[in-house]
Design a protein around this motif. Sequence first.
Motif, PDB file in Angstrom:
ATOM      1  N   TYR A   1     -37.824 -54.211 -40.291  1.00  0.00           N
ATOM      2  CA  TYR A   1     -36.630 -53.657 -39.670  1.00  0.00           C
ATOM      3  C   TYR A   1     -36.936 -52.219 -39.261  1.00  0.00           C
ATOM      4  CZ  TYR A   1     -31.662 -52.722 -39.001  1.00  0.00           C
ATOM      5  OH  TYR A   1     -30.434 -52.414 -38.467  1.00  0.00           O
ATOM      6  N   ALA A   2     -36.782 -51.919 -37.986  1.00  0.00           N
ATOM      7  CA  ALA A   2     -37.018 -50.559 -37.492  1.00  0.00           C
ATOM      8  C   ALA A   2     -36.154 -50.315 -36.267  1.00  0.00           C
ATOM      9  CB  ALA A   2     -38.485 -50.362 -37.149  1.00  0.00           C
ATOM     10  N   ASP A   3     -35.753 -49.097 -36.085  1.00  0.00           N
ATOM     11  CA  ASP A   3     -34.952 -48.698 -34.925  1.00  0.00           C
ATOM     12  C   ASP A   3     -33.703 -49.561 -34.760  1.00  0.00           C
ATOM     13  OD1 ASP A   3     -36.845 -46.698 -34.317  1.00  0.00           O
ATOM     14  OD2 ASP A   3     -38.079 -48.161 -33.247  1.00  0.00           O
ATOM     15  N   GLY A   4     -33.097 -49.958 -35.890  1.00  0.00           N
ATOM     16  CA  GLY A   4     -31.853 -50.712 -35.844  1.00  0.00           C
ATOM     17  C   GLY A   4     -31.991 -52.182 -35.521  1.00  0.00           C
ATOM     18  N   GLU A   5     -33.233 -52.714 -35.526  1.00  0.00           N
ATOM     19  CA  GLU A   5     -33.429 -54.120 -35.170  1.00  0.00           C
ATOM     20  C   GLU A   5     -34.464 -54.781 -36.067  1.00  0.00           C
ATOM     21  OE1 GLU A   5     -34.231 -54.910 -31.083  1.00  0.00           O
ATOM     22  OE2 GLU A   5     -32.870 -53.350 -30.394  1.00  0.00           O
ATOM     23  N   TRP A   6     -34.269 -56.080 -36.331  1.00  0.00           N
ATOM     24  CA  TRP A   6     -35.280 -56.891 -36.996  1.00  0.00           C
ATOM     25  C   TRP A   6     -36.386 -57.141 -35.990  1.00  0.00           C
ATOM     26  CZ3 TRP A   6     -35.037 -57.304 -42.028  1.00  0.00           C
ATOM     27  CH2 TRP A   6     -33.796 -57.185 -42.655  1.00  0.00           C
ATOM     28  N   ASN A   7     -37.654 -57.053 -36.444  1.00  0.00           N
ATOM     29  CA  ASN A   7     -38.756 -57.234 -35.515  1.00  0.00           C
ATOM     30  C   ASN A   7     -39.892 -58.044 -36.130  1.00  0.00           C
ATOM     31  OD1 ASN A   7     -40.374 -55.252 -36.963  1.00  0.00           O
ATOM     32  ND2 ASN A   7     -38.974 -53.756 -36.089  1.00  0.00           N
ATOM     33  N   ASN A   8     -41.002 -58.146 -35.410  1.00  0.00           N
ATOM     34  CA  ASN A   8     -42.094 -59.068 -35.766  1.00  0.00           C
ATOM     35  C   ASN A   8     -43.350 -58.382 -36.279  1.00  0.00           C
ATOM     36  OD1 ASN A   8     -40.524 -61.231 -34.897  1.00  0.00           O
ATOM     37  ND2 ASN A   8     -41.195 -60.958 -32.789  1.00  0.00           N
ATOM     38  N   ASN A   9     -43.244 -57.198 -36.846  1.00  0.00           N
ATOM     39  CA  ASN A   9     -44.430 -56.474 -37.275  1.00  0.00           C
ATOM     40  C   ASN A   9     -45.268 -57.234 -38.289  1.00  0.00           C
ATOM     41  OD1 ASN A   9     -43.340 -54.546 -35.653  1.00  0.00           O
ATOM     42  ND2 ASN A   9     -43.075 -53.007 -37.226  1.00  0.00           N
TER      43      ASN A   9
END
Length: 104
Positions: free
Chosen positions: A89-97
């Motif tokens: 979770y980064a910059d207010g969004e769930w992501n695929n890191n």
Amino acid sequence: MGKAATESIGEVLAVRNTHVRLSGSIDHENITHFRWVEEESSKTGSIAKASLVEWIDIQGGRAYVGSPNGRADVGVIRPQGRVPYLRTYADGEWNNNLLSLPRF
């Protein structure tokens, strides 16, 4: 390099996830294990998904991807009727890191 540990992060407060192991298709729910490093002590290890979920949820541990200065925190996703899994979770969004990490 630091001391390696499996299935126990212990008293460490935060770890950086460095690698993932998948079983099946490339999807967050199919990540089965994580490799991690604790930056201050250089302690390293690997841990199963269920154990990392518990460490974050119950023991108050923190995991992230990236560097201490530019990182995405790892959080627990709890879909109804399914096994919990982890995402960043980064910059207010769930992501695929997590899916971008090297495999082991």
